[in-house]
Design a protein around this motif. Structure first.
Motif, PDB file in Angstrom:
ATOM      1  N   MET A 176       0.823  -1.200   0.000  1.00 60.79           N
ATOM      2  CA  MET A 176       0.000   0.000   0.000  1.00 60.79           C
ATOM      3  C   MET A 176       0.864   1.259   0.000  1.00 60.79           C
ATOM      4  O   MET A 176       0.599   2.211  -0.745  1.00 60.79           O
ATOM      5  CB  MET A 176      -0.920   0.018   1.225  1.00 60.79           C
ATOM      6  N   CYS A 177       1.895   1.264   0.829  1.00 59.92           N
ATOM      7  CA  CYS A 177       2.782   2.438   0.889  1.00 59.92           C
ATOM      8  C   CYS A 177       3.473   2.667  -0.448  1.00 59.92           C
ATOM      9  O   CYS A 177       3.624   3.807  -0.905  1.00 59.92           O
ATOM     10  CB  CYS A 177       3.809   2.263   2.008  1.00 59.92           C
ATOM     11  N   ALA A 178       3.891   1.581  -1.104  1.00 62.30           N
ATOM     12  CA  ALA A 178       4.547   1.708  -2.404  1.00 62.30           C
ATOM     13  C   ALA A 178       3.586   2.242  -3.453  1.00 62.30           C
ATOM     14  O   ALA A 178       3.935   3.105  -4.264  1.00 62.30           O
ATOM     15  CB  ALA A 178       5.113   0.357  -2.835  1.00 62.30           C
ATOM     16  N   VAL A 179       2.349   1.734  -3.439  1.00 54.04           N
ATOM     17  CA  VAL A 179       1.340   2.167  -4.412  1.00 54.04           C
ATOM     18  C   VAL A 179       1.128   3.674  -4.348  1.00 54.04           C
ATOM     19  O   VAL A 179       1.179   4.379  -5.367  1.00 54.04           O
ATOM     20  CB  VAL A 179       0.012   1.415  -4.177  1.00 54.04           C
ATOM     21  N   PHE A 180       0.912   4.196  -3.152  1.00 54.90           N
ATOM     22  CA  PHE A 180       0.594   5.619  -3.045  1.00 54.90           C
ATOM     23  C   PHE A 180       1.831   6.499  -2.958  1.00 54.90           C
ATOM     24  O   PHE A 180       1.724   7.726  -3.095  1.00 54.90           O
ATOM     25  CB  PHE A 180      -0.344   5.851  -1.867  1.00 54.90           C
ATOM     26  N   SER A 181       3.003   5.912  -2.745  1.00 53.24           N
ATOM     27  CA  SER A 181       4.233   6.700  -2.837  1.00 53.24           C
ATOM     28  C   SER A 181       4.642   6.895  -4.290  1.00 53.24           C
ATOM     29  O   SER A 181       5.345   7.844  -4.630  1.00 53.24           O
ATOM     30  CB  SER A 181       5.370   6.018  -2.064  1.00 53.24           C
ATOM     31  N   SER A 182       4.215   5.984  -5.159  1.00 51.17           N
ATOM     32  CA  SER A 182       4.578   6.092  -6.578  1.00 51.17           C
ATOM     33  C   SER A 182       3.528   6.838  -7.387  1.00 51.17           C
ATOM     34  O   SER A 182       3.854   7.528  -8.361  1.00 51.17           O
ATOM     35  CB  SER A 182       4.785   4.697  -7.176  1.00 51.17           C
ATOM     36  N   ALA A 183       2.244   6.718  -7.009  1.00 48.30           N
ATOM     37  CA  ALA A 183       1.173   7.246  -7.851  1.00 48.30           C
ATOM     38  C   ALA A 183       0.442   8.410  -7.201  1.00 48.30           C
ATOM     39  O   ALA A 183       0.126   8.370  -6.014  1.00 48.30           O
ATOM     40  CB  ALA A 183       0.180   6.130  -8.174  1.00 48.30           C
ATOM     41  N   ALA A 184       0.184   9.431  -8.010  1.00 47.76           N
ATOM     42  CA  ALA A 184      -0.617  10.586  -7.578  1.00 47.76           C
ATOM     43  C   ALA A 184      -1.500  10.965  -8.760  1.00 47.76           C
ATOM     44  O   ALA A 184      -1.063  11.665  -9.673  1.00 47.76           O
ATOM     45  CB  ALA A 184       0.271  11.741  -7.151  1.00 47.76           C
ATOM     46  N   PHE A 185      -2.741  10.497  -8.756  1.00 46.96           N
ATOM     47  CA  PHE A 185      -3.612  10.608  -9.918  1.00 46.96           C
ATOM     48  C   PHE A 185      -4.380  11.927 -10.016  1.00 46.96           C
ATOM     49  O   PHE A 185      -4.924  12.229 -11.071  1.00 46.96           O
ATOM     50  CB  PHE A 185      -4.646   9.468  -9.904  1.00 46.96           C
ATOM     51  N   MET A 186      -4.470  12.709  -8.936  1.00 48.18           N
ATOM     52  CA  MET A 186      -5.448  13.787  -8.915  1.00 48.18           C
ATOM     53  C   MET A 186      -4.913  15.191  -9.189  1.00 48.18           C
ATOM     54  O   MET A 186      -5.651  16.062  -9.632  1.00 48.18           O
ATOM     55  CB  MET A 186      -6.204  13.765  -7.588  1.00 48.18           C
ATOM     56  N   LEU A 187      -3.626  15.437  -8.915  1.00 42.63           N
ATOM     57  CA  LEU A 187      -3.055  16.763  -9.145  1.00 42.63           C
ATOM     58  C   LEU A 187      -1.728  16.631  -9.899  1.00 42.63           C
ATOM     59  O   LEU A 187      -0.964  15.700  -9.636  1.00 42.63           O
ATOM     60  CB  LEU A 187      -2.817  17.496  -7.822  1.00 42.63           C
ATOM     61  N   PRO A 188      -1.420  17.558 -10.798  1.00 42.31           N
ATOM     62  CA  PRO A 188      -0.184  17.462 -11.587  1.00 42.31           C
ATOM     63  C   PRO A 188       1.037  18.008 -10.854  1.00 42.31           C
ATOM     64  O   PRO A 188       1.785  18.834 -11.386  1.00 42.31           O
ATOM     65  CB  PRO A 188      -0.508  18.298 -12.828  1.00 42.31           C
ATOM     66  N   LEU A 189       1.255  17.532  -9.620  1.00 40.41           N
ATOM     67  CA  LEU A 189       2.421  17.968  -8.859  1.00 40.41           C
ATOM     68  C   LEU A 189       3.542  16.938  -8.917  1.00 40.41           C
ATOM     69  O   LEU A 189       4.723  17.292  -8.989  1.00 40.41           O
ATOM     70  CB  LEU A 189       2.032  18.239  -7.402  1.00 40.41           C
ATOM     71  N   ASP A 190       3.171  15.641  -8.854  1.00 38.13           N
ATOM     72  CA  ASP A 190       4.186  14.600  -8.976  1.00 38.13           C
ATOM     73  C   ASP A 190       4.839  14.697 -10.357  1.00 38.13           C
ATOM     74  O   ASP A 190       4.172  14.981 -11.363  1.00 38.13           O
ATOM     75  CB  ASP A 190       3.544  13.225  -8.784  1.00 38.13           C
ATOM     76  N   LEU A 191       6.147  14.427 -10.419  1.00 37.88           N
ATOM     77  CA  LEU A 191       6.897  14.660 -11.657  1.00 37.88           C
ATOM     78  C   LEU A 191       6.377  13.865 -12.845  1.00 37.88           C
ATOM     79  O   LEU A 191       6.468  14.318 -13.984  1.00 37.88           O
ATOM     80  CB  LEU A 191       8.378  14.338 -11.429  1.00 37.88           C
ATOM     81  N   VAL A 192       5.823  12.665 -12.611  1.00 35.60           N
ATOM     82  CA  VAL A 192       5.351  11.827 -13.718  1.00 35.60           C
ATOM     83  C   VAL A 192       4.276  12.560 -14.522  1.00 35.60           C
ATOM     84  O   VAL A 192       4.297  12.561 -15.757  1.00 35.60           O
ATOM     85  CB  VAL A 192       4.825  10.480 -13.185  1.00 35.60           C
ATOM     86  N   VAL A 193       3.323  13.191 -13.854  1.00 35.90           N
ATOM     87  CA  VAL A 193       2.291  13.954 -14.551  1.00 35.90           C
ATOM     88  C   VAL A 193       2.779  15.373 -14.852  1.00 35.90           C
ATOM     89  O   VAL A 193       2.418  15.962 -15.879  1.00 35.90           O
ATOM     90  CB  VAL A 193       0.993  14.004 -13.722  1.00 35.90           C
ATOM     91  N   TYR A 194       3.630  15.896 -13.986  1.00 34.79           N
ATOM     92  CA  TYR A 194       4.073  17.277 -14.146  1.00 34.79           C
ATOM     93  C   TYR A 194       4.856  17.477 -15.445  1.00 34.79           C
ATOM     94  O   TYR A 194       4.752  18.542 -16.075  1.00 34.79           O
ATOM     95  CB  TYR A 194       4.932  17.691 -12.952  1.00 34.79           C
ATOM     96  N   VAL A 195       5.627  16.478 -15.881  1.00 33.31           N
ATOM     97  CA  VAL A 195       6.399  16.657 -17.119  1.00 33.31           C
ATOM     98  C   VAL A 195       5.472  16.850 -18.315  1.00 33.31           C
ATOM     99  O   VAL A 195       5.836  17.530 -19.288  1.00 33.31           O
ATOM    100  CB  VAL A 195       7.362  15.473 -17.370  1.00 33.31           C
ATOM    101  N   ALA A 196       4.271  16.262 -18.252  1.00 33.43           N
ATOM    102  CA  ALA A 196       3.297  16.481 -19.322  1.00 33.43           C
ATOM    103  C   ALA A 196       2.563  17.807 -19.118  1.00 33.43           C
ATOM    104  O   ALA A 196       2.343  18.566 -20.068  1.00 33.43           O
ATOM    105  CB  ALA A 196       2.295  15.332 -19.362  1.00 33.43           C
ATOM    106  N   TYR A 197       2.216  18.095 -17.878  1.00 33.69           N
ATOM    107  CA  TYR A 197       1.480  19.323 -17.564  1.00 33.69           C
ATOM    108  C   TYR A 197       2.316  20.569 -17.867  1.00 33.69           C
ATOM    109  O   TYR A 197       1.801  21.575 -18.360  1.00 33.69           O
ATOM    110  CB  TYR A 197       1.072  19.308 -16.094  1.00 33.69           C
ATOM    111  N   SER A 198       3.622  20.489 -17.592  1.00 35.19           N
ATOM    112  CA  SER A 198       4.496  21.656 -17.763  1.00 35.19           C
ATOM    113  C   SER A 198       4.942  21.862 -19.201  1.00 35.19           C
ATOM    114  O   SER A 198       5.601  22.856 -19.507  1.00 35.19           O
ATOM    115  CB  SER A 198       5.733  21.519 -16.859  1.00 35.19           C
ATOM    116  N   SER A 199       4.602  20.943 -20.086  1.00 34.31           N
ATOM    117  CA  SER A 199       4.969  21.102 -21.492  1.00 34.31           C
ATOM    118  C   SER A 199       4.329  22.360 -22.072  1.00 34.31           C
ATOM    119  O   SER A 199       3.224  22.751 -21.692  1.00 34.31           O
ATOM    120  CB  SER A 199       4.503  19.878 -22.290  1.00 34.31           C
ATOM    121  N   GLU A 200       5.013  22.981 -23.006  1.00 26.66           N
ATOM    122  CA  GLU A 200       4.465  24.177 -23.635  1.00 26.66           C
ATOM    123  C   GLU A 200       3.207  23.875 -24.450  1.00 26.66           C
ATOM    124  O   GLU A 200       2.452  24.788 -24.812  1.00 26.66           O
ATOM    125  CB  GLU A 200       5.520  24.825 -24.543  1.00 26.66           C
TER     126      GLU A 200
END
Length: 469
Positions: A407-431
């Motif tokens: 459980m700790c690994a699942v939620f330490s790796s994934a953040a589905f709701m806000l584009p703050l985690d780098l995995v989503v942020y790299v797409a969100y911050s694109s021009e």
């Protein structure tokens, strides 16, 4: 720039005030001065992580330096305690990612998916998400997103999709790839460096080890449930427009122009396949240590006459900040354990929950962990902060520790709701700006809720059936 600089200065000043306040606050009952200071500095550290007033890695190392400064551990003990399996395993995982990125494998996968899906963007999204999830079994989430996003962009460009948040196809493809990288990363311990970090912290504090095979069983079941839910929500909410015939034709032409697999690509694929097999076999053969196998594979990728990965590219393009962050987090976790701050924190934060049924406690903790990573963007830091307290709480109540680690690994790796985690942020911050935070929230709630239900209800039951501690 001036406003941004003044904001950062202000945040740093507040963080220093928090640390100073911790010095003067009386020691809480059951906690020594050193433990109190570690918690105070941790609070300051969290503020700096959330705001990124100082780079996340640098903040982590400043906190790690507090351990020897306060005499909790000697410098040598601190640095040695911080070294983890995750750090060393990154060495081979980075090479695997670069091999896939600069070979023809990704383009072949994209072309195959589009040939199968044709104009149906829903099928194309499903195929891309499955392909991303499969690759994420061996490639860290962030690295994989950096590999896969250019292929999504290529589809969109060939389809004549304008930049901005007006295209539902763009929203679905970009967020689908990010979500699939998270979900596929749960399948194996090496799918995300955060997985191994959480495993290492739990073994360090509680002596519980999860084998590669057992992790794969849990991760695969999570994947086959959460991935379809994510796809369903994306297509139902965004309703992506179709892909044009011209776009399909151009991508297939580029694929047709590729020669056959080179000897370097064949060798690299064989090495990765053999590594996965040996990692799995290591669940029953102790001599096949996951790190040792990974390091041998790393050497074989550079074995002459093959050129699977350029060493110059390996040095320059691998995300070494991940290794440094893992090490720093390990150092301050060692200090938290040595002072008893971790034990005290479990009691202070979760002690009142011990009167509730175990299932209710695990559900509440899962919700907390899910929300926490959406606010605190550094997955490695989240793992360092929540793994030992949560696993300690579950252990004290007679719950399944393996399920708690997962459980700790699942939620330490994934953040589905806000584009703050780098995995989503790299797409969100694109021009290109294909989606907004509200767009992500519209779809991210569904995989979050399903993941919470799975780790709190299904995974503990599976672990019990499998006979895991």
């Amino acid at each position: 720039m001036r406003e941004r600089t003044s904001f950062k200065v202000g945040v740093v000043a507040i963080a220093l005030l928090i640390a100073v306040a911790a010095f003067f606050i009386p020691n809480p009952e059951g906690l020594a001065f050193e433990g109190k200071m570690m918690l105070g500095i941790l609070a300051a550290c969290i503020l700096l992580w959330i705001t990124e007033a100082i780079p996340i890695v640098i903040t982590a190392w400043m906190f790690a330096a507090a351990v020897p400064i306060m005499g909790i551990l000697s410098p040598n003990e601190t640095w040695a305690s911080g070294v983890s399996v995750a750090m060393v395993l990154c060495l081979s995982c980075f090479a695997f990612a670069l091999f896939v990125q600069y070979s023809s494998i990704s383009l072949r996968i994209i072309a195959f998916v589009l040939k199968w899906a044709k104009n149906d963007s829903k099928k194309a999204l499903a195929g891309l998400m499955v392909a991303t999830a499969i690759l994420s079994m061996i490639i860290d989430d962030l690295v994989l997103v950096l590999i896969m996003l250019p292929f999504a962009y290529k589809i969109l460009d060939e389809n004549g999709t304008p930049w901005g948040d007006k295209s539902n196809l763009a929203k679905a493809l970009v967020l689908g790839i990010a979500f699939a990288s998270y979900i596929g990363g749960w399948i194996t311990p090496v799918g995300s460096v955060v997985n191994i970090l959480a495993m290492g912290f739990a073994e360090q504090a509680l002596g519980v080890t999860v084998t590669f095979a057992n992790w794969m069983i849990l991760g695969f079941i999570m994947c086959i449930v959460v991935l379809p839910v994510s796809w369903f929500v994306l297509v139902k909410i965004f309703k992506p427009e179709p892909i044009s015939d011209d776009a399909l034709a151009r991508i297939q032409e580029e694929r047709a122009a590729l020669p056959g697999f080179t000897k370097d690509e064949i060798w690299g694929m064989l090495i990765i396949l053999a590594t996965l097999i040996l990692w799995l076999a290591g669940s029953w053969v102790p001599t096949l240590d996951v790190v040792v196998v990974g390091l041998v594979a790393l050497g074989l990728l550079f074995l002459p006459p093959f050129k699977c990965v350029s060493f110059k590219r390996y040095v320059e393009e691998s995300p070494w900040q991940v290794v440094m962050l893992n090490w720093a987090v390990g150092c301050f976790v060692a200090g938290m354990i040595a002072t008893g701050a971790m034990t005290w924190l479990v009691s202070a934060v979760f002690g009142s929950l011990s009167m509730l049924p175990l299932v209710a406690v695990v559900l509440l903790v899962a919700v907390f962990a899910c929300v926490f990573h959406n606010i605190l963007p550094a997955g490695a830091a989240v793992a360092g902060l929540i793994t030992i307290p949560i696993c300690g709480l579950v252990a004290s109540m007679g719950g399944n520790i393996t399920a708690a680690i997962f459980m700790c690994a699942v939620f330490s790796s994934a953040a589905f709701m806000l584009p703050l985690d780098l995995v989503v942020y790299v797409a969100y911050s694109s021009e290109r700006k294909y989606f907004t935070p509200i767009d992500e929230l519209k779809v991210g709630w569904a995989p979050s809720i399903v993941a919470i239900a799975m780790v709190a209800l299904v995974v503990p039951a599976l672990c019990s059936v499998m006979g895991l501690a």
